[in-house]
Design a protein around this motif. Structure first.
Motif, mmCIF file in Angstrom:
data_model
loop_
_atom_site.group_PDB
_atom_site.id
_atom_site.type_symbol
_atom_site.label_atom_id
_atom_site.label_comp_id
_atom_site.label_asym_id
_atom_site.label_seq_id
_atom_site.Cartn_x
_atom_site.Cartn_y
_atom_site.Cartn_z
ATOM 1 N N ARG A 82 0.793 -1.234 0.000
ATOM 2 C CA ARG A 82 0.000 0.000 0.000
ATOM 3 C C ARG A 82 0.827 1.287 0.000
ATOM 4 N NH1 ARG A 82 -4.937 1.634 -0.017
ATOM 5 N NH2 ARG A 82 -5.584 -0.519 -0.347
ATOM 6 N N THR A 83 1.975 1.307 0.693
ATOM 7 C CA THR A 83 2.730 2.573 0.760
ATOM 8 C C THR A 83 3.805 2.700 -0.330
ATOM 9 O OG1 THR A 83 4.555 1.879 2.195
ATOM 10 C CG2 THR A 83 2.486 2.526 3.288
ATOM 11 N N GLY A 84 3.864 1.705 -1.228
ATOM 12 C CA GLY A 84 4.840 1.816 -2.313
ATOM 13 C C GLY A 84 5.978 0.794 -2.243
ATOM 14 N N LYS A 85 6.101 0.129 -1.113
ATOM 15 C CA LYS A 85 6.991 -1.036 -0.963
ATOM 16 C C LYS A 85 6.130 -2.110 -0.316
ATOM 17 C CE LYS A 85 11.195 0.961 -1.685
ATOM 18 N NZ LYS A 85 12.051 0.594 -2.840
ATOM 19 N N TYR A 86 6.574 -3.386 -0.389
ATOM 20 C CA TYR A 86 5.692 -4.403 0.191
ATOM 21 C C TYR A 86 5.416 -4.082 1.661
ATOM 22 C CZ TYR A 86 2.904 -8.397 0.905
ATOM 23 O OH TYR A 86 1.805 -9.168 1.177
ATOM 24 N N PHE A 87 6.502 -3.787 2.424
ATOM 25 C CA PHE A 87 6.330 -3.266 3.786
ATOM 26 C C PHE A 87 6.873 -1.847 3.819
ATOM 27 C CE2 PHE A 87 6.283 -7.867 4.856
ATOM 28 C CZ PHE A 87 5.073 -7.901 5.548
ATOM 29 N N CYS A 88 6.260 -1.010 4.632
ATOM 30 C CA CYS A 88 6.643 0.401 4.681
ATOM 31 C C CYS A 88 8.085 0.567 5.183
ATOM 32 C CB CYS A 88 5.664 1.160 5.574
ATOM 33 S SG CYS A 88 5.813 2.938 5.461
ATOM 34 N N TYR A 89 8.546 -0.340 6.082
ATOM 35 C CA TYR A 89 9.919 -0.191 6.606
ATOM 36 C C TYR A 89 10.954 -0.345 5.503
ATOM 37 C CZ TYR A 89 10.451 -5.350 6.695
ATOM 38 O OH TYR A 89 10.521 -6.664 6.346
ATOM 39 N N GLN A 90 10.571 -0.953 4.379
ATOM 40 C CA GLN A 90 11.533 -1.159 3.297
ATOM 41 C C GLN A 90 11.925 0.151 2.609
ATOM 42 O OE1 GLN A 90 9.164 -4.387 1.508
ATOM 43 N NE2 GLN A 90 10.843 -5.800 1.988
ATOM 44 N N HIS A 91 11.171 1.225 2.850
ATOM 45 C CA HIS A 91 11.597 2.552 2.374
ATOM 46 C C HIS A 91 12.828 3.020 3.151
ATOM 47 C CE1 HIS A 91 8.081 3.435 -0.150
ATOM 48 N NE2 HIS A 91 7.315 2.981 0.803
ATOM 49 N N SER A 92 13.009 2.521 4.382
ATOM 50 C CA SER A 92 14.054 3.035 5.278
ATOM 51 C C SER A 92 15.329 2.218 5.247
ATOM 52 C CB SER A 92 13.559 3.051 6.725
ATOM 53 O OG SER A 92 12.286 3.599 6.821
ATOM 54 N N GLY A 93 15.299 1.049 4.625
ATOM 55 C CA GLY A 93 16.493 0.204 4.578
ATOM 56 C C GLY A 93 16.831 -0.469 5.895
ATOM 57 N N ILE A 94 15.914 -0.469 6.850
ATOM 58 C CA ILE A 94 16.178 -1.151 8.123
ATOM 59 C C ILE A 94 15.433 -2.483 8.147
ATOM 60 C CG2 ILE A 94 16.502 0.962 9.444
ATOM 61 C CD1 ILE A 94 13.419 -0.473 10.413
ATOM 62 N N LEU A 95 15.773 -3.321 9.123
ATOM 63 C CA LEU A 95 15.012 -4.550 9.360
ATOM 64 C C LEU A 95 14.533 -4.509 10.812
ATOM 65 C CD1 LEU A 95 14.386 -7.078 7.605
ATOM 66 C CD2 LEU A 95 16.162 -8.260 8.914
ATOM 67 N N PRO A 96 13.219 -4.628 11.050
ATOM 68 C CA PRO A 96 12.744 -4.689 12.439
ATOM 69 C C PRO A 96 13.017 -6.070 13.017
ATOM 70 C CG PRO A 96 10.897 -4.919 10.926
ATOM 71 C CD PRO A 96 12.131 -4.726 10.077
ATOM 72 N N ASP A 97 12.787 -6.231 14.324
ATOM 73 C CA ASP A 97 12.872 -7.562 14.934
ATOM 74 C C ASP A 97 11.550 -8.298 14.808
ATOM 75 O OD1 ASP A 97 15.622 -7.360 16.111
ATOM 76 O OD2 ASP A 97 14.677 -5.638 17.077
ATOM 77 N N VAL A 98 10.453 -7.513 14.800
ATOM 78 C CA VAL A 98 9.121 -8.088 14.649
ATOM 79 C C VAL A 98 8.315 -7.157 13.745
ATOM 80 C CG1 VAL A 98 6.947 -8.668 15.843
ATOM 81 C CG2 VAL A 98 9.146 -9.151 16.956
#
Ligand SMILES: *Cc1c(COP(=O)(O)O)cnc(C)c1O
Length: 392
Positions: A224-240
């Motif tokens: 929905r936000t332009g990447k499969y997950f929104c965090y993928q815009h930031s180049g980070i990986l969450p723990d959960v």
């Protein structure tokens, strides 16, 4: 409502919708509506998408349900697919956003106890929305969802959204904190978008303090936000990371994905769900996820959202009661300087389905398959209604 046999948790319902196709819905009286809500960010592929419809029909005709006592090939395929897309390591399937978040909360508590913390505490945000179960309504930052349901659940601390320094101070004063739980964009909270480097700063803070970084992508996930997950815009990986709404395109399913320090905390007997990850919901989700990825609908979400926002910015440029038009991909907010709940009904009467959240924010969550022409129609119908809107 014609029957009082239903608990009245939703108030008066709008029209009775009986059919959907693509970005369009029809009611029982034959009226047609352009859908800029997608069942609240659920039907990203629009209604009656053929890939999802045939996957559901085929699976229902062979095996709908069997229990997690047994291996479920669709569940494994979906897990592999989500791992490949997200960079996360493993996943638990439930049936809703709230359940995905409950799994995240339980993981944080296991993690806290593993660190020797006897009252593991999760840092959550003002104005957040995480669901309606007791733990998730406690995690939510809105009195409206909590009032009347006290006692709330222990083990949560709260800080302001989009303010790293404040979280540092809270952490200095509370040694029980073991995780941060945050939405990359606050959806129910009024399409509030954090600063561009917020997630990177959160990642750093969590690494410094040994906290889990947990993201609620129930609404922002699934392209929905332009990447499969929104965090993928930031180049980070969450723990959960949790997701749900758009995962099954309307068939109930939720997912809690883990990586890093959160990987392998759940052991046999720790958690479970009768329906979670059953053959039917996983068939729907597998078809949805594959279609989103293979058709590049995340990229399309950006293009479509930019077109819609540009349209509104132009049409509402001289409209004094519009405070801000903001968004990311197909998650758009138009904030007015006054409450505007009644615009929902006004738009319905004009053949358009929208939502108003946080009292004064028009929330648009159009399906990612919407055409340019339909996007222009959305602007053409709604902009004049906003211009003419006086007050609720
Ligand atoms: C909708 C939503 C939830 C709750 O999902 P349910 O499926 O209604 O339980 C949780 N978090 C966010 C960010 C949501 O948008």
């Amino acid at each position: 409502m014609t029957t009082d046999a239903l608990m009245n948790t939703y108030g008066d319902r709008a029209a009775t919708l009986i059919k959907g196709e693509g970005a369009w819905l029809w009611d029982a009286n034959g009226n047609k509506y352009l859908d800029a809500l997608s069942g609240i960010a659920v039907c990203g592929l629009g209604h009656s998408h053929p890939a999802v419809a045939s996957a559901v029909a085929e699976q229902a005709a062979s095996l709908t349900h069997c229990s997690n006592f047994f291996a479920i090939p669709n569940q494994e395929k979906l897990a592999d697919k989500l791992r490949e897309i997200s960079g996360m390591t493993n996943v638990f399937f439930g049936n809703s956003g709230a359940e995905a978040n409950e799994a995240a909360i339980k993981i944080a508590r296991l993690y806290g106890h593993q660190q020797g913390i006897s009252l593991p505490t999760i840092l959550v945000m003002d104005n957040a929305f995480h669901g309606r179960t007791l733990a998730t309504l406690t995690a939510s930052g809105s009195r409206k969802v909590q009032a009347g349901f006290e006692p709330l659940v222990r083990g949560f601390a709260r800080g302001p959204y989009n303010d790293i320094a404040a979280l540092q101070t809270i952490g200095d004063n509370n040694p029980d904190i073991c995780a941060v739980f945050v939405e990359p964009i606050q959806g129910e909270g009024g399409i509030r978008i954090a600063a561009e480097n917020y997630l990177q700063q959160l990642r750093e803070l969590c690494d410094q303090r040994g906290w889990l970084l947990m993201l609620d992508e129930v609404q922002t996930g699934n392209g929905r936000t332009g990447k499969y997950f929104c965090y993928q815009h930031s180049g980070i990986l969450p723990d959960v990371v949790t997701t749900s709404k758009g995962l099954g395109n309307g068939v109930p399913i939720g997912a809690c994905l883990a990586a890093g320090k959160a990987y392998k905390l759940m052991r046999p007997g720790n958690h479970g769900s009768t329906f979670g990850g059953n053959p039917l919901s996983c068939a729907a989700a597998l078809a949805s996820v594959t279609t989103i990825v293979d058709s590049g609908l995340d990229t399309r979400a950006t293009e479509l959202g930019d077109r819609i926002m540009a349209g509104f910015k132009q049409a509402l440029a001289d409209c004094g009661h519009v405070k801000e038009i903001r968004g990311m991909g197909c998650m758009i907010g138009i904030e007015l300087n006054r409450p505007c709940k009644s615009l929902f009904k006004t738009a319905m009467d004009a053949g358009l389905i929208i939502n108003v959240t946080a009292d004064s924010v028009i929330r648009l969550l159009p399906p990612m398959i919407m055409s340019d022409c339909e996007a222009d129609q959305l602007v053409a119908i709604l902009a004049p209604l906003i211009k003419d809107f006086e007050q609720d």
